[in-house]
Design an enzyme around this catalytic site. Structure first.
Site, short mmCIF file in Angstrom:
data_model
loop_
_atom_site.label_atom_id
_atom_site.label_comp_id
_atom_site.label_asym_id
_atom_site.label_seq_id
_atom_site.Cartn_x
_atom_site.Cartn_y
_atom_site.Cartn_z
N ARG A 40 93.97 40.21 128.62
CA ARG A 40 93.52 40.11 127.24
C ARG A 40 94.65 39.92 126.23
O ARG A 40 94.60 39.01 125.41
CB ARG A 40 92.74 41.37 126.87
CG ARG A 40 91.87 41.22 125.64
CD ARG A 40 91.10 42.48 125.35
NE ARG A 40 90.34 42.96 126.52
CZ ARG A 40 89.68 44.10 126.54
NH1 ARG A 40 89.70 44.88 125.49
NH2 ARG A 40 89.02 44.47 127.62
N HIS A 86 84.13 33.43 129.25
CA HIS A 86 84.69 34.58 128.51
C HIS A 86 83.55 35.42 127.93
O HIS A 86 83.21 35.30 126.74
CB HIS A 86 85.61 34.07 127.40
CG HIS A 86 86.54 35.12 126.86
ND1 HIS A 86 87.65 35.57 127.53
CD2 HIS A 86 86.53 35.80 125.68
CE1 HIS A 86 88.29 36.46 126.82
NE2 HIS A 86 87.62 36.64 125.69
N TYR A 130 78.67 26.39 110.65
CA TYR A 130 79.00 25.46 109.58
C TYR A 130 80.26 24.64 109.87
O TYR A 130 80.53 23.67 109.17
CB TYR A 130 79.22 26.21 108.26
CG TYR A 130 77.99 26.94 107.77
CD1 TYR A 130 76.80 26.26 107.55
CD2 TYR A 130 78.03 28.31 107.54
CE1 TYR A 130 75.67 26.94 107.10
CE2 TYR A 130 76.91 28.99 107.09
CZ TYR A 130 75.73 28.29 106.88
OH TYR A 130 74.61 28.96 106.45
#
Length: 819
Positions: A40, A86, A130
Site C-alpha cells: 500500500r 484494487h 464529472y
C-alpha cells in the site's frame, strides 16, 4: 437437545496450538505492517509506483484508454480498477487518479485529465462522474512491452485475472515523479527530478559503473519540483543523495516590481512544492493584520491558469528587503525532508542516489533481456515459416500437385511433411497459402523479409550474448525518451547565505528608547523627531499615567545589545529590537515582560554596545559618590535573570555607567552643581561584587547626578542640564584633573531657578540632543544652540518645562546620525 443433533462440545478439534498471546500479537502486527509496507504505502524502486498507481495505469491500458484514445469518464476508470484489481474503495482510487493528473503534484503527470482536478489552493477535484481521463503519453512508456513477457504477473485479488507485479518502466519514474507515503513505523518522501537530468545520470552510470555521487550530481543538480521555486544551498542535496536522507530548504521565487505611483511591490511567482497557496496567503494576511509583518499596504492573489502571482504591495518608503525577510521567516520558505525509502525485492530500504539508479538499471536489463528473448522466439518462429514458404516456392509445381492429389487439407499437410520434410507449422502455412503468393514478385518479397528476420535474429542474439550491447539498447531507448519528453529545469538552486534570523527581520535604524519610573519602556525612530529651537516645549513623546514619570531616555541602534543597569546594582541584557516600537502617544510596555526586575528596581543606566574591546572596563558611579571599575569581559555573558554589577550599601543606588579604557578621565557631576575630574587609573579594577571606592566628597544632601568619560585631547564640551530646563556647555578642558575623592569644582549654579542637575553629557558642536520631561514631552535640538560658557554660571533655557514638570533625562544623538 435432539439426539439427532451432535453436541458441539463432543467434536474434537483437528489441531490445537498453544501460543503466548504476546508472540501472536507480535507476529500478527509484523504481518500487518509488512502488508501495509509492501502492498500500500511504499513505491517499488523499479517503476516508482505503489500498487494503486500501477493498477490504475494497467487498468487504463487494458481498457484501451491511452493517450491516442478519447477521454473516458473517471468513474469508468475507477470502476474497472476497483472491480478487477484494487478492491479498496473508490475514494482512494479516485484520489490517486486525481494526483496522477495534477501538474503541480507530478513533475510529469501520468494521467491526462479533463475537467476540474483540483488546484494549488487545496480545492478538491470534482466528483468522478464529472471528470474524464486518459493515460498520459509518458505513462505509456512505463507500460511499453508489457505484452512481451518482460515482467512477472500475479493473480488479482479474486484469482479471475492477472496483474503485473511491476511495470517495465522505460525511464526511472521513482526519481522523475518522486513519491510520498506513510507506512507502519516508516515513511518515504522522495522529491521529483528533471527527466533529462535523471536520464543523463543513468547513462553516466551505465558508462561508468564506478561513478560517485559527485559524478552523478554533475548531471542531476538537485530535485526539480513541478511548482518551481528555489532550493537554498547544495550541501543538503549532497547529504540526501549520499545518505538517502536530508533536509532541503525550498524558497518561493519573489520578484520586485515598481508601481505607477513609485511604490514597490513583491510578487511571488513560484511557491514551494506541496504548499497550499490559499493558506499561505491567509497566513501572510493574518501576520500583516497583527503587525508581525510591517510595511505592507495591500495583499492580493492574482494567480490564474498562466501561473502563480501573489502580490504584496509595500507602503511608501517601506524597507522592501525587511518585508522580504519577514515573509521568508514564516511563509515562503519550507523544508522538504528527503527520505529515499523504497521497496527492493519486497523489502524497504533507504537508498542513496547511486543505489536507486543501480536498481533501476538492473530492472531494465532484466526487461530488455526478457523482451529480447520474446522477440527472438517470435523472429525464429517467423523465420521458420519463411523458410517453409521459400522451400515451397523452390518446388512449387510438385507442392501444388501434391496438394491437388490429396483428399483433404489434413492429407495434404501429411503428404507435405512426408514428401518435402516440412514441419507441422510449415505444412499448415503452405496449405493455407493463396495462389497469388506464388508470383515471382511475391517470392522476392518473401526473400527480403527472410533476410530482414535473419538480421533481427542476429541482432537479438548479440544483445543476449553481449551485456554491453544490451546496455547500449537501454541507453538508446532512454535517450529517445529524453528527446521526446524532457523539458527545462523549473527549480533553481541558489547559494545559502545563512538562515534568516529574527534580527534579519528588524530594520537597522537609530531609535530613542524611553523608560519610566514604573518601568514602562518603548522605542521610537529618532527620525520621527525634527530638530527644534532652544527653549521650546517639545512634543508628546510618551503618555505616562499620573503616578508615573519618565526616568530615562537614550539613543540606540535597533541591532545593539543593551546592558541595562538598575538602581539595585543589577545588570540585564537585551537587544534593542526586543523593546516594542510604539507611537509617540503610547505609554509603552512593562519592562518586566522583557527583564526580570524586582519590586522597586528600576533601570537607571544603559550601555549600548555590540562587542567590548579586550582592554575596556565598565565604570560605574553611585548616588553616594562611589566609583568602581570592572573588566568589560565580566559582562559578556549576562544571564536572563541578570547578574550583579555592583554591591551597594543600604540606601545607595547605581546612577550612571560608562565604558572606559586606561586613557580616560572620569568627570562626576552632582545634583548640587559640583564636578570633579580624575584619572580613571585612580580607580583600581575590581570584581562585580565589590562596592567601589570614593569618587567625590559630597556636601550634606547632595547626590551624584551623572558621569562622563573623557580624555586629555577631548575637544568636546560638558553639557549640564538641570531639572527646570536650564543648561550650558563648557569646554571639558576647563575641568582640571584632580585627585580622586576631592570636593571638586563648581560647575553650574543650581538654586531655585535652575533646580538640581539632572544629567551631564559630553557633546560636540554637531551633536543633537534628545531631552524628555517627566510628563513625557520630548524635544530634539542641536547642541550648538546651547551657549558655550564658563564654569560657575547659570546657563540658558534649553527646554520650556511647564509647572510641575521637570527634565527627566537627556541623551546625545551623535553627529554621524544627523547628516
Amino acid at each position: 437437545m435432539s439426539s439427532d443433533v451432535p453436541d458441539p462440545t463432543d467434536v474434537d478439534a483437528a489441531r490445537v496450538e498453544h501460543v503466548r498471546v504476546e508472540d501472536e500479537m507480535e507476529q500478527s502486527y509484523i504481518d500487518y505492517a509488512m502488508s501495509v509496507i509492501a502492498g500500500r504505502a511504499l513505491p517499488d524502486v523499479r517503476d516508482g509506483l505503489k500498487p494503486v498507481h500501477r493498477r490504475i495505469l494497467y487498468a487504463m491500458n487494458e481498457m484501451g484508454v491511452t493517450s491516442r484514445s478519447s477521454h473516458r469518464k473517471s468513474s469508468s476508470v475507477v470502476g474497472e480498477t476497483m472491480g478487477d484489481y484494487h478492491p479498496h474503495g473508490d475514494k482512494a482510487i479516485y484520489d490517486t487518479l486525481v494526483r496522477l493528473s495534477q501538474d503541480f503534484s507530478m513533475r510529469h503527470p501520468l494521467v491526462d485529465g479533463q475537467g476540474n482536478f483540483g488546484s494549488m489552493d487545496g480545492d478538491p477535484a470534482a466528483a468522478m462522474r464529472y471528470t474524464e481521463a486518459r493515460m498520459g503519453a509518458l505513462a505509456e512508456e512505463l507500460l511499453a512491452d508489457i505484452d512481451k513477457d518482460t515482467v512477472d504477473f500475479q493473480s488479482n485479488y479474486d484469482d479471475r485475472l492477472t496483474e503485473p507485479e511491476v511495470l517495465p518502466s522505460a525511464f526511472p519514474n521513482l526519481l522523475v515523479n518522486g513519491s510520498s507515503g506513510i507506512a507502519v513505523g516508516m515513511s518515504t518522501n522522495i522529491p521529483p527530478h528533471n527527466l533529462g537530468e535523471v536520464i543523463d545520470a543513468t547513462v553516466e552510470l551505465i558508462d561508468n559503473p564506478d561513478v560517485g555521487i559527485d559524478g552523478l550530481m554533475d548531471h542531476i543538480k538537485g530535485p526539480d519540483f513541478p511548482t518551481g521555486a528555489n532550493i537554498v544551498g547544495r550541501d543538503a542535496i549532497y547529504s540526501a543523495y549520499s545518505t538517502g536522507r536530508g533536509r532541503i530548504r525550498v524558497r518561493a521565487e519573489m520578484e520586485l516590481e515598481e508601481t505607477e505611483t513609485g511604490r514597490d511591490r513583491i510578487v511571488v511567482t513560484e511557491i514551494p512544492f506541496q504548499e497550499n497557496k490559499a493558506r499561505m496567503v491567509e497566513r501572510i494576511a493574518e501576520d500583516i493584520n497583527e503587525g508581525k509583518i510591517e510595511g505592507v499596504s495591500d495583499l492580493r492573489d492574482e494567480s490564474d491558469r498562466n501561473g502563480v502571482r501573489v502580490v504584496i504591495e509595500c507602503k511608501r518608503g517601506a524597507n522592501v528587503e525587511l518585508v522580504k525577510n519577514q515573509l521568508l521567516e514564516s511563509h515562503v520558505e519550507r523544508t522538504f525532508g528527503v527520505i529515499n525509502l523504497a521497496l527492493v525485492d519486497g523489502q524497504p530500504r533507504v537508498l542513496t542516489l547511486k543505489e536507486t539508479l543501480e536498481h533501476y538499471v538492473e530492472h531494465r536489463k532484466e526487461v530488455v533481456r526478457r523482451r529480447s528473448e520474446y522477440d527472438l522466439a517470435e523472429a525464429e518462429d517467423r523465420a521458420h515459416i519463411l523458410e517453409g514458404r521459400l522451400h515451397a516456392l523452390e518446388h512449387v509445381d510438385d507442392v501444388v500437385e501434391a496438394i491437388q492429389d490429396s483428399e483433404d487439407r489434413d492429407a495434404a499437410k501429411t503428404r507435405l511433411r512426408e514428401d518435402f520434410e516440412f514441419s507441422e507449422e510449415q505444412a499448415d502455412h503452405v496449405v493455407r497459402m493463396q495462389l497469388g503468393s506464388l508470383t515471382s514478385l511475391e517470392s522476392e518479397e518473401i526473400e527480403q523479409e527472410y533476410e530482414s528476420v535473419q538480421a533481427t535474429i542476429e541482432r537479438l542474439e548479440t544483445i543476449l550474448d553481449d551485456e554491453s550491447e544490451l546496455l547500449s539498447v537501454i541507453k538508446e531507448e532512454l535517450l529517445e525518451i529524453k528527446d521526446e519528453y524532457a523539458n527545462d529545469r523549473r527549480t533553481k538552486i541558489i547559494e545559502d547565505v545563512g538562515t534568516v534570523t529574527h534580527e534579519d527581520l528588524i530594520a537597522e535604524e537609530e531609535v530613542v528608547v524611553v523608560i519610566t519610573e514604573d518601568d514602562y519602556v518603548k522605542r521610537m525612530p529618532a527620525a520621527n523627531f525634527d530638530p527644534q529651537g532652544r527653549g521650546g516645549k517639545g512634543i508628546i513623546g510618551a503618555d505616562v499615567k499620573a503616578e508615573d514619570r519618565v526616568s530615562k531616555v537614550f539613543r540606540a541602534n535597533t541591532h545593539d545589545y543593551l546592558l541595562c543597569f538598575t538602581n539595585h546594582g543589577q545588570v540585564y541584557q537585551l537587544k534593542t529590537y526586543e523593546i516594542p516600537e510604539m507611537g509617540r502617544t503610547a505609554r509603552g510596555k512593562s519592562a518586566i515582560n522583557l527583564i526580570d526586575l524586582d519590586d522597586g528596581e528600576e533601570i537607571t543606566a544603559v550601555v549600548a554596545t555590540d562587542e567590548f574591546e579586550s582592554d575596556e572596563c565598565v565604570t560605574m558611579a553611585t548616588r553616594d559618590g562611589y566609583v568602581k571599575r570592572t573588566a568589560a569581559t565580566e559582562f559578556e555573558n549576562v544571564l536572563s535573570t541578570g547578574i550583579i554589577a555592583a554591591n551597594l550599601e543600604d540606601g545607595d543606588e547605581l546612577v550612571d555607567v560608562a565604558v572606559t579604557d586606561d586613557s580616560k578621565d572620569i568627570v562626576l557631576a552632582t545634583e548640587g552643581g559640583m564636578t570633579i575630574r580624575f584619572d580613571v587609573g585612580d580607580v583600581r579594577q575590581m570584581g562585580r561584587n565589590a562596592r567601589g571606592v570614593g569618587g567625590i566628597k559630597l556636601q550634606d544632601g547632595d547626590r551624584v547626578a551623572g558621569m562622563v568619560a573623557t580624555d586629555e585631547d577631548d575637544e568636546n564640551s560638558l553639557l549640564t542640564v538641570t531639572q527646570n530646563g536650564y543648561g550650558k556647555r563648557t569646554p571639558l578642558s576647563e575641568y582640571r584633573c584632580q585627585s580622586r575623592y576631592g570636593k571638586g569644582l563648581i560647575d553650574i549654579k543650581t538654586g531655585e531657578r535652575n533646580g538640581p542637575v539632572t544629567t551631564v553629557k559630553s557633546v560636540s558642536e554637531d551633536d543633537h540632543l534628545a531631552l524628555m520631561s517627566e510628563r513625557g514631552q520630548i524635544m530634539r535640538i542641536p547642541a550648538a544652540d546651547i551657549s558655550q560658557v564658563g564654569r560657575n554660571t547659570m546657563g540658558v533655557t534649553v527646554m520650556d518645562v511647564e509647572e510641575g514638570d521637570a527634565v527627566a533625562s537627556v541623551d546625545v544623538l551623535p553627529a554621524a546620525d544627523n547628516q
